[in-house]
Design a protein around this motif. Structure first.
Motif, short mmCIF file in Angstrom:
data_model
loop_
_atom_site.label_atom_id
_atom_site.label_comp_id
_atom_site.label_asym_id
_atom_site.label_seq_id
_atom_site.Cartn_x
_atom_site.Cartn_y
_atom_site.Cartn_z
N THR A 33 0.81 -1.21 0.00
CA THR A 33 0.00 0.00 0.00
C THR A 33 0.84 1.27 0.00
N SER A 34 2.11 1.16 0.44
CA SER A 34 2.96 2.35 0.43
C SER A 34 3.23 2.83 -0.99
N ASN A 35 3.06 1.93 -1.99
CA ASN A 35 3.27 2.30 -3.39
C ASN A 35 1.96 2.63 -4.11
N VAL A 36 0.83 2.50 -3.41
CA VAL A 36 -0.46 2.89 -3.97
C VAL A 36 -0.70 4.33 -3.59
N SER A 37 -0.65 5.19 -4.57
CA SER A 37 -0.75 6.63 -4.27
C SER A 37 -2.19 7.08 -4.04
N HIS A 38 -3.15 6.35 -4.63
CA HIS A 38 -4.55 6.76 -4.49
C HIS A 38 -5.48 5.56 -4.67
N PHE A 39 -6.71 5.75 -4.22
CA PHE A 39 -7.78 4.78 -4.45
C PHE A 39 -8.88 5.45 -5.25
N SER A 40 -9.54 4.67 -6.12
CA SER A 40 -10.67 5.16 -6.89
C SER A 40 -11.96 4.63 -6.27
N LEU A 41 -12.93 5.52 -6.09
CA LEU A 41 -14.21 5.13 -5.50
C LEU A 41 -15.18 4.80 -6.63
N GLY A 42 -15.46 3.51 -6.79
CA GLY A 42 -16.21 3.04 -7.96
C GLY A 42 -17.71 3.10 -7.84
N ALA A 43 -18.26 3.47 -6.67
CA ALA A 43 -19.72 3.47 -6.51
C ALA A 43 -20.37 4.74 -7.03
N TYR A 44 -19.58 5.77 -7.30
CA TYR A 44 -20.15 7.01 -7.82
C TYR A 44 -20.55 6.83 -9.29
N PHE A 45 -21.59 7.53 -9.68
CA PHE A 45 -22.02 7.50 -11.08
C PHE A 45 -22.43 8.91 -11.50
N ASP A 46 -22.47 9.13 -12.78
CA ASP A 46 -22.75 10.47 -13.32
C ASP A 46 -24.20 10.84 -13.06
N THR A 47 -24.41 11.90 -12.30
CA THR A 47 -25.77 12.36 -11.99
C THR A 47 -26.12 13.66 -12.71
N GLY A 48 -25.18 14.15 -13.52
CA GLY A 48 -25.44 15.37 -14.28
C GLY A 48 -25.71 16.56 -13.37
N ALA A 49 -26.73 17.33 -13.74
CA ALA A 49 -27.08 18.53 -12.96
C ALA A 49 -27.64 18.19 -11.59
N LEU A 50 -28.07 16.92 -11.40
CA LEU A 50 -28.63 16.52 -10.10
C LEU A 50 -27.58 16.53 -8.99
N LYS A 51 -26.31 16.54 -9.37
CA LYS A 51 -25.27 16.53 -8.34
C LYS A 51 -25.36 17.76 -7.44
N TYR A 52 -25.87 18.87 -7.98
CA TYR A 52 -26.02 20.07 -7.17
C TYR A 52 -27.17 19.91 -6.17
N LEU A 53 -28.20 19.18 -6.58
CA LEU A 53 -29.30 18.87 -5.66
C LEU A 53 -28.81 17.97 -4.53
N TYR A 54 -28.05 16.91 -4.89
CA TYR A 54 -27.50 16.01 -3.88
C TYR A 54 -26.56 16.76 -2.94
N PHE A 55 -25.79 17.68 -3.50
CA PHE A 55 -24.87 18.49 -2.69
C PHE A 55 -25.65 19.30 -1.66
N MET A 56 -26.75 19.91 -2.08
CA MET A 56 -27.55 20.73 -1.16
C MET A 56 -28.21 19.87 -0.08
N ILE A 57 -28.64 18.67 -0.46
CA ILE A 57 -29.27 17.77 0.52
C ILE A 57 -28.25 17.35 1.59
N ILE A 58 -27.06 16.92 1.13
CA ILE A 58 -26.01 16.49 2.06
C ILE A 58 -25.55 17.66 2.92
N MET A 59 -25.39 18.82 2.31
CA MET A 59 -24.98 20.01 3.05
C MET A 59 -26.01 20.36 4.13
N SER A 60 -27.30 20.29 3.77
CA SER A 60 -28.36 20.59 4.73
C SER A 60 -28.35 19.60 5.90
N LEU A 61 -28.16 18.31 5.58
CA LEU A 61 -28.09 17.29 6.63
C LEU A 61 -26.93 17.57 7.58
N TYR A 62 -25.78 17.92 7.00
CA TYR A 62 -24.59 18.18 7.80
C TYR A 62 -24.81 19.39 8.72
#
Length: 303
Positions: free
Chosen positions: A4-33
């Motif tokens: 793992t010392s030679n693995v510089s990064h990990f890719s998170l494979g569960a994300y998918f393209d949500t287009g303009a909806l990503k701003y809606l998800y951002f606002m929901i998560i931000m509000s929850l936080y």
């Protein structure tokens, strides 16, 4: 083969393209936080500012609310950045740091609930000896155990994972997960698996002890007066509800890690993987704020 010392990064494979909806998800998560931060900080301030609440039960509650802030901060800012990002990668060092935060949060949660159940057991089953059994020194020792044991246990868990040789860097989650990293290993994971089983077994014992204390409490309640039953119900209901809610979320996470969930819609898998980390910090302030009369009264007077 590299470690793992030679693995510089990990890719998170569960994300998918949500287009303009990503701003809606951002606002929901931000509000929850924002709600989580506001609710938990408010209850911590209420407990700290009112000397009448400087009792063991409320001190343990304060520890619980602080843990909610700790766990939420280990997850929500990261989610907000990833939602707006087009490339869902995370550095190896930060990934392990997040695993440490998330896993210690979960462990502290169970430890805190166990200590709280023990406190209620003494208060209801041994009311005359409560003040001599639950001293200030004992409260300090229990709080130290609640935080120190999880940090030590998870530090060992992470140390074992860091030393593994990996054959990939894709984690099929929306945040870093230790089990997902272990599955990427090319080297022998026997020690990791044994330690993981031992740690899981100790957590199960902790949960069983919690249920045992509540069984004892219920026996006293049913054999006692109506006033005793009402007091026990008002103080123990939030604890039990919190335990069941968190255990429910952890169960979904374990099932998702251990079994093939490809047939489950991606959005549903993301929801289940985040439930135990997002619902509890919202659930606890509501349950304790509404059900514990002293907190409700002091909060209203403070506001």
């Amino acid at each position: 083969m590299s470690n793992t010392s030679n693995v510089s990064h990990f890719s998170l494979g569960a994300y998918f393209d949500t287009g303009a909806l990503k701003y809606l998800y951002f606002m929901i998560i931000m509000s929850l936080y924002i709600v989580i931060i506001s609710a938990n900080v408010s209850l911590i301030v209420v407990i700290c500012m009112n000397r009448s609440l400087h009792e063991p039960m409320y001190i343990f509650l304060c520890s619980l609310f602080m843990n909610e802030l700790y766990g939420s901060t280990g997850l929500f800012p990261f989610l907000l950045i990833q939602i707006l990002s087009d490339i869902h990668t995370v550095s190896a060092s930060f990934c392990f740091l997040q695993i440490f935060c998330v896993y210690t949060y979960a462990s502290i949660q169970f430890s805190n609930l166990a200590v709280m159940s023990y406190d209620r057991y003494l208060a209801i089953c041994h009311p005359l000896q409560y003040n001599t059994l639950m001293t200030f020194n004992k409260v300090a020792v229990l709080i130290a155990f609640t935080w120190f044991y999880p940090f030590l246990a998870i530090f060992i868990l992470i140390s074992l994972s860091v030393s593994l040789q990996l054959c990939g860097n894709i984690i099929n989650k929306v945040y870093c997960d230790n089990y997902s990293i272990v599955k990427l290993a090319c080297s022998d994971t026997t020690v990791n698996n044994i330690y993981g089983l031992v740690y899981t077994f100790t957590t199960i014992i902790l949960v069983l002890l919690i249920f045992y204390t509540y069984i004892k409490i219920l026996k006293v309640c049913f054999s006692g007066s109506k006033q005793t039953r009402q007091k026990a119900v008002s103080t123990c209901t939030p604890h039990l509800a919190s335990l069941l809610n968190f255990s429910f979320g952890c169960f979904f996470e374990i099932v998702q890690n251990r079994f093939d969930m490809k047939h489950v819609p991606n959005m549903l898998r993301i929801f289940f993987s985040l439930y135990w980390l997002t619902c509890q910090p919202l659930f606890n302030p509501v349950m304790y704020g509404l059900n514990l009369t002293q907190i409700r009264i002091r909060f209203q007077s403070t506001v």
